[in-house]
Write a protein that holds these residues in place. Sequence first.
Motif, PDB file in Angstrom:
ATOM      1  N   VAL A   1      -2.055  -2.829  -4.616  1.00 47.73           N
ATOM      2  CA  VAL A   1      -2.413  -1.340  -5.397  1.00 47.73           C
ATOM      3  C   VAL A   1      -4.008  -1.250  -5.358  1.00 47.73           C
ATOM      4  CG1 VAL A   1      -2.826  -0.272  -7.431  1.00 47.73           C
ATOM      5  CG2 VAL A   1      -0.642  -1.514  -6.979  1.00 47.73           C
TER       6      VAL A   1
ATOM      7  N   GLN B   1      -4.597  -0.238  -1.740  1.00 46.40           N
ATOM      8  CA  GLN B   1      -4.383   1.209  -1.358  1.00 46.40           C
ATOM      9  C   GLN B   1      -5.383   2.148  -2.151  1.00 46.40           C
ATOM     10  OE1 GLN B   1      -1.867   2.314   0.561  1.00 46.40           O
ATOM     11  NE2 GLN B   1      -2.306   0.312   1.151  1.00 46.40           N
TER      12      GLN B   1
ATOM     13  N   LEU C   1      -2.408   7.724   1.122  1.00 41.41           N
ATOM     14  CA  LEU C   1      -2.294   6.236   0.986  1.00 41.41           C
ATOM     15  C   LEU C   1      -1.821   5.999   2.359  1.00 41.41           C
ATOM     16  CD1 LEU C   1      -0.249   6.263  -2.377  1.00 41.41           C
ATOM     17  CD2 LEU C   1      -2.869   5.842  -1.937  1.00 41.41           C
TER      18      LEU C   1
ATOM     19  N   PRO D   1       2.039   3.348   1.269  1.00 42.34           N
ATOM     20  CA  PRO D   1       2.620   3.602   0.083  1.00 42.34           C
ATOM     21  C   PRO D   1       3.779   2.802  -0.101  1.00 42.34           C
ATOM     22  CG  PRO D   1       3.258   5.410   1.626  1.00 42.34           C
ATOM     23  CD  PRO D   1       2.138   4.625   2.443  1.00 42.34           C
TER      24      PRO D   1
ATOM     25  N   LEU E   1       3.773  -0.313  -2.442  1.00 41.64           N
ATOM     26  CA  LEU E   1       3.383  -0.052  -3.837  1.00 41.64           C
ATOM     27  C   LEU E   1       4.896  -0.127  -4.674  1.00 41.64           C
ATOM     28  CD1 LEU E   1       0.602   2.613  -3.754  1.00 41.64           C
ATOM     29  CD2 LEU E   1       0.484   0.334  -3.572  1.00 41.64           C
TER      30      LEU E   1
ATOM     31  N   CYS F   1       3.261  -2.439 -10.325  1.00 40.10           N
ATOM     32  CA  CYS F   1       1.848  -2.340 -10.596  1.00 40.10           C
ATOM     33  C   CYS F   1       1.792  -3.041 -12.189  1.00 40.10           C
ATOM     34  CB  CYS F   1       1.442  -0.837 -10.961  1.00 40.10           C
ATOM     35  SG  CYS F   1      -0.269  -0.617 -11.137  1.00 40.10           S
TER      36      CYS F   1
ATOM     37  N   ILE G   1      -1.525   7.365  -6.510  1.00 38.91           N
ATOM     38  CA  ILE G   1      -1.079   6.122  -7.062  1.00 38.91           C
ATOM     39  C   ILE G   1      -0.220   6.264  -8.131  1.00 38.91           C
ATOM     40  CG2 ILE G   1      -1.549   3.964  -7.584  1.00 38.91           C
ATOM     41  CD1 ILE G   1      -3.628   3.833  -5.304  1.00 38.91           C
TER      42      ILE G   1
END
Length: 280
Positions: free
Chosen positions: A175, A178, A213, A216, A219, A222, A261
């Motif tokens: 995360v 990115q 991003l 992505p 991801l 998180c 994000i």
Amino acid sequence: MPRMRHPLSGAALLLLLWGAFVAGQARPPAPAAAPAPALSDAEMEAFLSEARIVRTRGVSKGVTGTARATLTDGTLTHDASIQAIDEYKPSFTTATGTEINFRDSWKFNVAAYRLDRLLALHMVPVSIERRHAGREAAFTWWVDDVMMDEGQRVKKAIEPPDSAWWVQQIAQMRVFDQLIDNTDRNLGNLLITRDWRVWLIDHSRAFRWTDTLRHPKQLTRCERTMLEKMRVLDRATLKQALGRYLTAPEIDALLARRDLIVAHFDRLGETALFDARRRP
């Protein structure tokens, strides 16, 4: 010639020696030296800013001319990495393609450290600005007790003892990368200490102008606190904390990626969030 005798008799001498032995046994042992207290970020910053450089030498990895320096303030002696690169190219071609407005700068190491603390990650070592050899540079705290880097772990097929915590740390790293659009997270700049804590170093090729991003699909999870701290970031906060090291377009791009994000994890919902083990 008559033989000389000791002024003490044999019995008296034995008694005297026994008394000395007992006295020595009864004496309490000297207390063990107390371990050095852990330094706060502010104390590390002050040391990196003010300590005298004893010697410098090159490092075996990397292509940005990083040097390793030993510093001392008369009480503490510790190493730091020094990176002074600050290059701009309208276009730069690598094995992965051509990048427009390419920048490789020591400033991004300081920006990454400051942003890391805004997000309460504590995965990037302390990094400050300081002049060295007539140039501005990033002085970054040399990570202690490193066991290996990620490249060495993969090569030796070593599995983390706590796989759940390891997966959480890697998710946080992805995360963060990115968010800052880090184009150079190679296996050598992910360090692993003996407690299996992950440290992220060398961010001189981050903070691009892109407002999308790069990966992505990486991801998937998180950390909950990280997401909430990203959500409340604003231009004023970033300008105050990072404005000396990032340009306005770089901050704008950072905020655009942040929006993507946050929206991404809002769509994934609660199942994509976790509470990570707190790092000191």
